[in-house]
Enzyme design. Structure first.
Site, mmCIF file in Angstrom:
data_model
loop_
_atom_site.group_PDB
_atom_site.id
_atom_site.type_symbol
_atom_site.label_atom_id
_atom_site.label_comp_id
_atom_site.label_asym_id
_atom_site.label_seq_id
_atom_site.Cartn_x
_atom_site.Cartn_y
_atom_site.Cartn_z
ATOM 1 C CG ASP A 1 -1.809 -1.203 1.238
ATOM 2 O OD1 ASP A 1 -1.980 -1.899 0.432
ATOM 3 O OD2 ASP A 1 -1.993 -1.719 2.555
ATOM 4 C CD GLU B 1 -8.853 -2.448 -2.038
ATOM 5 O OE1 GLU B 1 -9.145 -2.429 -0.988
ATOM 6 O OE2 GLU B 1 -8.490 -3.046 -2.612
#
Length: 543
Positions: A13, A194
């Site tokens: 991420d 997302e």
């Protein structure tokens, strides 16, 4: 050339940020404490772990957070005066029913904001933002306004759980979100939308998201609008980066990305990826961070250099002065009063409860606490596995009195996936070694190797990993190595080795652990710990 991944091992991420000539990448740490890893570079090729900003209980307390919950998707930005860091602390992922099926749609995602003038300084106490979903990202517009985007979670039956990306203004003066939230992007047919990030270029607002789930279908999607609140039109290719159509790609699972411009205007993309074990398809190194240059087309859309939308194993080095990374320390002798930066522990913001570097000078003392795999207070200190082949060893002084006391060397993914080479004691066997394995893909949840009697006094423990093969050995100081006859499956220490419905978003750690299930806190002292990466060469003594 830049060789990907630039951040090997569990570093997912990525959030990429430039301040002057300095580049920073923040990555998720999930249940590992302290929270968030920040790496630094000046040439985009060489990266040094600089800090972990969430160090206090007021900023982060993950006791009770389930496996693969805790800190998700930090977003690091700079507004010309200070750094801003948003992050999610996931408190509930949902329960799992018999057989592994998901039994609940209710989840708890708490989003926070902290700030600091430097990445390695004392970060502020957190400002609560919202709990409507996860992956918060802060955008600083050129008119001075600040906007938060995050994934919206919808638990209602018959709805997509991933309900789109919502936008809401943030007021620095009031330290809270103001105005109404707006759903600006429902996502594409690929689904599971997302990881939003906003940018502005040539009068366009660009929205970057991740879609397809964080497994083999992962992808980076781009959309744009003249108005920050939309409507957003989709990139002509939909997804601008993905390896989902190429199962043979050396960098699989590419997605969850962020963009940065160099001083000369070149755009680069940082994204997560995974490197499957040969012939096994399991990523024991977890989700890693890769980096490559992109190009803007005449249509003001972003593309990979060759237009293929594929991740690059090697990328051309940017025209920046070379800046070598700080060498990683292979051996820790625990002579300093602070834990080496490469090492972390699980969940608790109260490290004095689980270890000390001063109780016995020159040693890391682990206090026996809860069971290995506990979600609250377990004494486990470890570092990331960052290569497919490595050797790890330690010297341990531990004298257990009964079977409820144990300490040793552990290869750990989470509470349901580990191989634990530990010293313990019982009346029949006396002091002995054995391996406890938690097996996620076996009818037997845990398994034990045959016990091996050992002499009193300190001993050395060793783990050898070559791809999916794991061996354990031990020796008295100065003696020969004694290898356990069993070969253990290291591939279970991966996202892919799990029952359906469970979160698996981290990676393998190797380190030291100590338990006292009687509650008397018996300590184990570790004189040193060593981790050495290597190219695969069969060990002639490990027969």
């Amino acid at each position: 050339m830049i060789r990907n991944p630039i951040l090997p091992g569990f570093n997912p991420d990525p959030s990429l940020c430039r301040v002057g000539d300095d580049y920073y990448i923040a990555t998720s740490t999930f249940e590992w404490f302290p929270g968030v890893q920040i790496h630094h570079s000046r040439d985009l090729a060489n990266w040094t772990l600089l800090s972990r900003p969430l160090v206090r209980a007021s900023q982060l307390d993950m006791r009770g957070d389930p496996d693969s919950c805790g800190v998700w998707a930090p977003d690091l930005s700079h507004d010309g005066e200070r750094f801003w860091l948003t992050y999610t602390d996931v408190k509930r992922y949902g329960r799992t029913t018999v057989g592994g099926a998901s039994g609940a749609s209710l989840r708890d995602f708490h989003n926070y904001l902290v700030t600091c003038e430097t990445t390695d300084g004392d970060w502020s106490d957190p400002v609560p933002l919202n709990s409507s979903g996860f992956d918060p990202g802060l955008f600083h517009d050129d008119d001075g306004r600040k906007w938060l985007v995050n994934q919206l979670w919808d638990h209602r039956p018959g709805r997509s759980r991933f309900a789109g990306i919502v936008l809401q203004e943030y007021s620095p003066e009031e330290q809270r979100l103001v105005g109404e939230r707006v759903n600006i992007f429902p996502g594409t047919a690929l689904g599971l939308t997302e990881a939003p990030h906003l940018y502005k270029r040539n009068g366009w607002y660009y929205l970057l998201t991740a879609e397809g789930g964080t497994g083999w279908n992962h992808a980076v999607t781009m959309a744009r609008s003249r108005d920050i609140a939309g409507p957003y039109e989709l990139h002509p290719h939909g997804q601008i980066l993905s390896s989902r159509t190429r199962p043979d790609a050396p960098l699989a699972r590419a997605g969850h990305a962020d963009l940065v411009d160099t001083a000369d205007g070149q755009t680069w993309i940082a994204y997560l990826c995974g490197r499957p074990l040969p012939n096994r398809g399991r990523c024991v190194l977890g989700r890693e961070t890769a980096l490559q240059p992109m190009r803007w087309g005449e249509d003001d859309w972003l593309y990979t250099l060759d237009g293929s939308g594929m991740p690059m194993l090697e990328a051309p080095t940017p025209t920046l002065p070379a800046s070598p990374a700080r060498a990683t320390q292979e051996r820790h002798d625990f002579d300093a009063p602070e834990l080496p930066l490469d090492l972390q522990w699980l969940r608790t913001p109260d490290p004095d409860r689980i270890f000390s570097l001063t109780a016995r000078p020159g040693h890391l003392r682990l206090y026996g606490r809860e069971t290995i795999g506990s979600l609250f207070t377990q004494a486990l200190v470890a570092r990331r596995q960052q290569a497919l082949c490595y050797s790890a060893s330690c010297r341990i002084d531990f004298t257990p009195q009964h079977f409820q006391q144990a300490a040793g060397l552990v290869a750990y993914y989470n509470s349901s996936k580990f191989h634990y080479f530990h010293i313990t004691h019982d009346d029949a066997l006396g002091r002995h070694l054995r391996v406890m394995s938690a097996l996620p893909d076996s009818p037997q949840a845990d398994a034990f190797s045959a016990p091996v009697a050992i002499p009193e006094g300190p001993i050395e423990l060793r783990a050898e990993v070559d791809y999916e093969r794991l061996r354990f050995g031990w020796r008295s100081e100065g003696g020969d190595w004694h290898w356990l006859p069993e070969q253990f499956d290291a591939s279970i220490l991966s996202d892919e080795a799990s029952a359906p419905g469970l979160p698996n978003f981290t990676g393998t750690f190797i380190g030291m652990a100590c338990q006292d299930m009687a509650g008397t806190g018996l300590p184990a002292d570790f004189d040193w710990f060593e981790y050495r990466e290597r190219n695969y060469q069969p060990d002639p003594t490990a027969t």
